[in-house]
Enzyme design. Structure first.
Site, mmCIF file in Angstrom:
data_model
loop_
_atom_site.group_PDB
_atom_site.id
_atom_site.type_symbol
_atom_site.label_atom_id
_atom_site.label_comp_id
_atom_site.label_asym_id
_atom_site.label_seq_id
_atom_site.Cartn_x
_atom_site.Cartn_y
_atom_site.Cartn_z
ATOM 1 N N ASP A 1 0.874 -1.193 0.048
ATOM 2 C CA ASP A 1 -0.335 0.119 -0.107
ATOM 3 C C ASP A 1 0.855 1.598 0.139
ATOM 4 O OD1 ASP A 1 -2.716 0.893 0.259
ATOM 5 O OD2 ASP A 1 -1.455 2.122 1.330
ATOM 6 N N ASN B 1 -2.244 12.303 -4.038
ATOM 7 C CA ASN B 1 -3.521 13.121 -4.918
ATOM 8 C C ASN B 1 -3.431 14.742 -4.582
ATOM 9 O OD1 ASN B 1 -3.595 11.529 -7.059
ATOM 10 N ND2 ASN B 1 -5.064 10.297 -6.282
ATOM 11 N N ASP C 1 -1.447 9.758 -10.556
ATOM 12 C CA ASP C 1 -1.192 8.808 -11.767
ATOM 13 C C ASP C 1 0.312 8.461 -12.075
ATOM 14 O OD1 ASP C 1 -4.179 8.554 -11.917
ATOM 15 O OD2 ASP C 1 -4.237 8.931 -13.372
ATOM 16 N N GLU D 1 -4.633 2.269 -4.573
ATOM 17 C CA GLU D 1 -2.772 2.461 -4.383
ATOM 18 C C GLU D 1 -2.520 1.364 -3.937
ATOM 19 O OE1 GLU D 1 -4.796 4.662 -1.117
ATOM 20 O OE2 GLU D 1 -5.328 4.192 -2.382
#
Length: 664
Positions: A267, A275, A284, A311
């Protein structure tokens, strides 16, 4: 216009079919038919020779005077033709040469027989026998699979030889006309049939070719669709569906052959903050870079990697020993850390992107199921996050936080509220100076489906680990407001909240919504922060506490003295009340324990906080509390936990009276 999946597939597969030219089709037709033609040539010639030699018997019967010559010619032509054909076949001559040999054999066989036979004295017999020459013509057109031109030439030569024989053979005009007409008709008919057969074979080839092309295109489309359905569109890794299929294969091989493997969940730490700060395009890009780096690493271990969530990534790899798992898990962590991708929004002292890693290794266990190893890896990942992130953890079945019992409790918590498996009971709190009961503490209880009680020491940590504490906390606040506060049975409620709740965005807003729904003022609530739980010292928690204070909610520090952060929190936050853990009171039987309790009381009192001591169970302990000047006490000496109905009475408490809600 939004593109559909079908549109994407159409783009992936070339739509312009390259139609082959007519000449190319003919070449392909001849090439694909070579096998059948070679087989037909060998089998056909051997069969034709056998029939040809059997006609020697007819020679003896009908034209005995020249039979020796015709039979000799038959055997000579047959032996030469078969020897030539077998030699060509063994030496790998092209198919057209085998066809040419067969055609030559037909013509030679007819001419070689005809030359001596025409000299026979049995003219009437021979005139009948000449009709059988048409068999050679039929053989050229229908028996073998010659190309049309070769068939026409062969049968044409036979036709010419027949007319020459008719010219040389002493016969009357009507016979010549009749036999000549028969041969011409036979030539025309068999040539036409041969042309139609060749045309039909070519059409069959074209239809088969079209079917193969369509099948190939359908297969390619199916493969493209399958590839898209098994591939993560962002990172290009396998998606969850594909990795689940591979996991089932790994699991099956382990069950059948004992081939051990490891499941690793990865993770990206604080990815939401990344983000929010840098934007989704950079997010991304971050995932793509992490995916590429991990993919290169996992290839070295002959493993598989896929994207398992937003993620989150998953790795499957076969390994012989458990000791190897720690090495690959740490290699994964270091690989991402070495990318040094900037992440300035973290508040843990690290300014780059890192990952938390949880791994589970196959182990013998009763009733093992496929989902088991994923759950174990997930629990290891949780421990890695709880351990500060940017670390790797291997599932340990002996760890209480990873036990199977905690997994069962986690499943129970998902249905606890809907199935009414949670409830609240309340324990009174007494003012030491006045001797009056000023409030109650609400305690959460959980029972299993069979009615068995689950200790709070078990289900509260699991609720925090799984996030179920968020829903349970909201339920508890709403329940207490409805059961005791809305009708003024009590005045103030203290709710024990977890650091997970305080860190959750919108927690203060959800509390305000509950107060609005139930019509309870914020000043009638006080939230307890448990010192015994590890709390991150960052601004999210402090900001949430500040927002709660703006609602009028009082903040208490619970179980003071059991953790390591109590003094720091006393310095950072103005608590209304500090609750001293019961263990310090119970240690007062010894001089050292008594002195420690007095020191703690002095420390808290100097900070200006009110003091509540838990665990008062005897008259002697109550007397000690009066001696120490404690504000409030609670314990079995004051009263045992009871349902809400025991406290539903006309409001007689003063504004300072308190009700305490504790999720434990």
């Amino acid at each position: 216009m939004t593109q559909t999946l079908a549109d994407l597939i159409e783009e992936d597969i070339p739509q312009q079919r390259q139609e082959p030219l007519s000449g190319e089709l003919r070449t392909l037709y001849l090439k694909e038919g070579e096998g059948a033609r070679r087989k037909a040539a060998r089998q056909g010639l051997w069969l034709a020779v056998a029939v040809y030699l059997l006609f020697s018997i007819i020679d003896i019967v009908l034209i005995p005077d020249v039979a020796a010559y015709t039979i000799a010619a038959r055997f000579a032509v047959s032996a030469t033709a078969l020897a030539t054909l077998e030699m060509q076949s063994r030496l790998g001559f092209k198919t057209q040469w085998l066809d040419f040999t067969c055609a030559t054999a037909l013509v030679s066989g007819y001419v070689a027989w005809l030359v001596p036979a025409i000299t026979t004295g049995y003219t009437q017999n021979f005139s009948y026998f000449m009709i059988f020459g048409s068999i050679f013509m039929m053989g050229a057109n229908l028996f073998f699979r010659f190309q049309f031109l070769l068939s026409v030439i062969s049968s044409g030569v036979i036709l010419v030889a027949c007319f020459v024989a008719l010219y040389l053979f002493p016969s009357n005009g009507p016979y010549q006309i009749a036999l000549g007409t028969f041969y011409v008709s036979c030539f025309t008919f068999t040539s036409y049939v041969n042309w139609k057969l060749n045309e039909e074979r070519y059409n069959v080839f074209l239809n088969a070719l079209e079917a193969r092309i369509q099948h190939k295109e359908a297969t390619e489309r199916g493969q493209a669709l399958l590839s898209l359905s098994r591939t993560d569109p962002l990172t290009g890794l396998e998606n969850r569906r594909a990795i689940d299929e591979k996991l089932r294969d790994y699991w099956s091989e382990w069950q059948r052959f004992g081939r051990n493997f490891v499941t690793i969940l990865i993770d990206v730490d604080f990815f939401k903050k990344f983000n929010d700060c840098y934007g989704h395009q950079e997010g991304d890009r971050c995932l793509i870079l992490v995916a590429n780096a991990l993919s290169d690493l996992i290839k070295q271990h002959n493993g598989s990697i896929g994207r398992y969530g937003g993620e989150e990534f998953i790795v499957l790899a076969r390994m012989e020993k458990k000791e190897q798992v720690a090495d690959i898990a740490e290699a994964i962590r270091c690989t991402v850390e070495n990318l040094a991708l900037t992440h300035e929004q973290r508040r843990d002292g690290i300014s780059i992107v890192t990952v938390s890693v949880g791994a589970a290794f196959t182990r013998m266990q009763t009733g093992a199921k496929l989902e088991k190893i994923i759950n174990e890896a997930d629990r290891a990942l949780y421990l890695a996050k709880a351990g500060g992130r940017n670390c790797a953890r291997l599932f340990d079945p002996s760890d209480p936080q990873s036990s199977d019992e905690s997994e069962n409790i986690a499943a129970l918590l998902k249905i606890a509220i809907g199935q009414s498996l949670v409830s609240l009971v309340y324990q009174p709190i007494q003012n030491v100076a006045t001797g009056r009961v000023e409030g109650v503490e609400a305690l959460m209880r959980l029972r299993m489906l069979d009615g068995t009680s689950v200790p709070p020491s078990l289900f509260i940590p699991v609720a925090e680990r799984t996030g179920a504490i968020l829903e349970l906390g909201r339920w508890a606040i709403r329940t207490v407001c409805c059961e005791l506060l809305a009708d003024d049975h009590v005045r103030v409620v203290s709710v024990n909240v977890s650091p997970i709740q305080l860190k959750t965005p919108g927690f203060a807003t959800s509390v305000a919504a509950i107060l609005g729904e139930t019509g309870v003022a914020g000043s009638r609530l006080a939230f307890e922060i448990t010192e015994g739980l590890e709390m991150e010292m960052h601004s999210d928690i402090l900001r949430c506490i500040s927002d709660l204070k703006l609602l009028g909610i009082r903040i208490w520090l619970d179980d003071f003295g059991t953790g390591f952060a109590g003094l720091s929190w006393l310095r950072l936050i103005e608590f209304d009340t500090v609750k001293i853990d019961r263990s310090f009171l119970h240690d007062c039987g010894a001089p050292r324990g008594r002195a420690m309790l007095q020191d703690i009381i002095a420390l808290i009192r100097n900070r200006g906080h009110k003091i509540l001591v838990e665990g008062v169970e005897t008259d002697e302990q109550m007397a000690l509390m009066r001696e120490f000047g404690i504000d409030k006490v609670q314990g079995f000496h004051v009263g045992r936990p009871a349902p809400a109905g025991s406290f539903r009475m006309k409001p007689t408490f003063h504004n300072s009276q308190t009700t305490v809600l504790k999720l434990a």
